[in-house]
Structure formats: C-alpha cells, structure tokens
Design a protein around this motif. Sequence first.
Motif, mmCIF file in Angstrom:
data_model
loop_
_atom_site.group_PDB
_atom_site.id
_atom_site.type_symbol
_atom_site.label_atom_id
_atom_site.label_comp_id
_atom_site.label_asym_id
_atom_site.label_seq_id
_atom_site.Cartn_x
_atom_site.Cartn_y
_atom_site.Cartn_z
ATOM 1 N N ASN A 1 -40.004 -31.786 -42.705
ATOM 2 C CA ASN A 1 -39.084 -30.920 -43.438
ATOM 3 C C ASN A 1 -38.905 -29.577 -42.729
ATOM 4 O OD1 ASN A 1 -37.313 -30.550 -45.560
ATOM 5 N ND2 ASN A 1 -38.871 -29.756 -46.953
ATOM 6 N N VAL A 2 -38.766 -29.621 -41.415
ATOM 7 C CA VAL A 2 -38.624 -28.399 -40.620
ATOM 8 C C VAL A 2 -37.184 -28.265 -40.142
ATOM 9 C CG1 VAL A 2 -39.341 -29.548 -38.475
ATOM 10 C CG2 VAL A 2 -39.573 -27.063 -38.686
ATOM 11 N N GLY A 3 -36.679 -27.031 -40.137
ATOM 12 C CA GLY A 3 -35.324 -26.767 -39.673
ATOM 13 C C GLY A 3 -35.280 -26.604 -38.164
ATOM 14 N N THR A 4 -34.506 -25.651 -37.691
ATOM 15 C CA THR A 4 -34.376 -25.396 -36.260
ATOM 16 C C THR A 4 -35.715 -25.039 -35.636
ATOM 17 O OG1 THR A 4 -32.104 -24.630 -36.534
ATOM 18 C CG2 THR A 4 -33.249 -23.953 -34.539
ATOM 19 N N ILE A 5 -36.019 -25.648 -34.489
ATOM 20 C CA ILE A 5 -37.230 -25.318 -33.744
ATOM 21 C C ILE A 5 -36.817 -24.701 -32.414
ATOM 22 C CG2 ILE A 5 -39.305 -26.214 -32.620
ATOM 23 C CD1 ILE A 5 -39.351 -28.455 -34.664
ATOM 24 N N ASN A 6 -37.333 -23.508 -32.138
ATOM 25 C CA ASN A 6 -37.069 -22.827 -30.867
ATOM 26 C C ASN A 6 -38.371 -22.637 -30.108
ATOM 27 O OD1 ASN A 6 -34.193 -22.271 -31.027
ATOM 28 N ND2 ASN A 6 -34.704 -20.919 -32.726
ATOM 29 N N ILE A 7 -38.415 -23.152 -28.896
ATOM 30 C CA ILE A 7 -39.548 -22.942 -27.997
ATOM 31 C C ILE A 7 -39.046 -21.984 -26.920
ATOM 32 C CG2 ILE A 7 -41.255 -24.049 -26.507
ATOM 33 C CD1 ILE A 7 -40.424 -26.719 -27.947
ATOM 34 N N SER A 8 -39.493 -20.742 -26.954
ATOM 35 C CA SER A 8 -38.915 -19.730 -26.075
ATOM 36 C C SER A 8 -40.010 -18.808 -25.557
ATOM 37 C CB SER A 8 -37.822 -18.952 -26.814
ATOM 38 O OG SER A 8 -38.345 -18.318 -27.967
ATOM 39 N N GLY A 9 -39.651 -17.594 -25.158
ATOM 40 C CA GLY A 9 -40.627 -16.689 -24.571
ATOM 41 C C GLY A 9 -40.657 -16.801 -23.060
#
Length: 266
Positions: A101-109
């Motif tokens: 039940n997770v929305g947008t996932i951003n892997i950044s940095g």
Amino acid sequence: GAQLLLGYTFRVGEGTAAYNSMFNSLLVTNGGLVIRTSNDASLIGASSSSNVVKIVGGGTASSSSVWSNNSYGLSIGSGVGSGNQLILDGNGVNGGAMLTNVGTINISGTSGNALIITNGGRLFGRSTITVSGTNNYYKIDGGPASGTFVSNVAVVVGDATGSNATISVANATVLNSGAVTIGLGSSNNTATVQAGGTWNLGGSTLTVGSGSATGNQFIMGGVGTASVQTERLPHASSSGRDQVRGFQGISSIPAAAFAAREAVNK
C-alpha cells in the motif's frame, strides 16, 4: 507480533545545514507490523547518510513482517544523502517481508541509496518507482526464495538529476502496469534481467533513452525473460548509443532482433 502505528511524519535519519544525522536504523522482524496513518511521505535519509530500514521475515509463513504505508509516498535518500537503504528480506519465506500500500517511491540523493528486495520479500506499490540522482540502485534478487515478487505501476531508471542509476532483477518476478523508461533525459543508466528473473510490463512501453540521453542499456542475461508490448530505442548522439541487448527475447521483439539492434545502436 508487535505493532507500530505512525500518525505523523516518519523519518529515519534527517540532516540540516547545521548537522548531519547518520547511522540510524529501524528493524521490523518476527511478524512485526508498521502502519502509517498520516498523509505525508515516509523518508529514509533526508539529506542524511548511512541510514537503514530492514523489514525481515520471522522464518515461517505465519510470521511475516509488514510495512503498510497508507498509499503515501516513500523516499530513500535525498539531497546530499548517501548510502541509505530499505531492505525487504523474506528470510527464505515467500512473503516473509512486505512493503504494501505504498505510493510513489523515489530513490535519490548523491550515491549508494538503494531499495533491495530479496529472499522472498515482496512489494505492492500503487504508483511509480524512480531511481534518480547518481549511482543509486534498485535490486530485486530472490536468492534461494523464488517467490520474491514486486508489483507496481511505472518505473523510471535515471532522470535529469543524475546518471548511472541501475535496476536488476534475478530469480524474482516483477509486474508493472505502466511504462518503463531507462534514461529519462539521463545517460548511462542500466536495467538488467538476470537468470531466473521475469519482468512483465503488462503490455506497456519500454523506452531506452529519451531526450538527450545516451549510453542507456536494457540487458537480458542468462535465462531471464521480459515481456513488453512496445519498445522504443531513440538514436542518440555518436558519443554513446542506447542499447537493448541480451540472450533471450522480449515478447514483442524476436530474439534474433537483439543482435541487429545492438549492431545498429552501438
């Protein structure tokens, strides 16, 4: 198992101009349950480095550890953050560890920020997963548990914020209902489907390189398989071609076409 209900902001590691909080961790295991009830994103390593969240199964089908995110977003790394990780480890049991039940996932940095799903871990997402920044990665490796499974909408590997983003799938199944883009105005990004990996794009489009992108690759290795409806491979500048290549075919592209594609687009 124990339950943690989070009704407000959830952050594991947060830095500011004055300080950089580092080496923070959260471990959920042996049937533990984390439930978000608020309407804001979860953050792991917000301008902070070397923070880890681990969701680890208890080793039996009745002791699955779960993080439910109330349909809201999740960020792994941001700003100057590096080396932050979210690890879903099923501990050898299919569904032993789940993010649901997770929305947008951003892997950044800046670098080394990662989402890792392994050993029977599973992810059920409602939106896009984006790997951005520089040298960040998304790894789905079932290990000995072939039931490692990911379901989400679209995937973007590499955007205009950086380069050298990667996604790899091995001994696991990934199901998308939206388009996959490798190199969205970004260069030198790679997607790899390795032995035992299946990536089903649900009839959506695979784009390798868009805009001014160069040097992006979608690689099929071993006995990995992928299924797409449409493949787009823009011709880039002579400084570096985008490529689709491998040993197995993609359903809408005959296997023999890979060699021709590689020769044309090098």
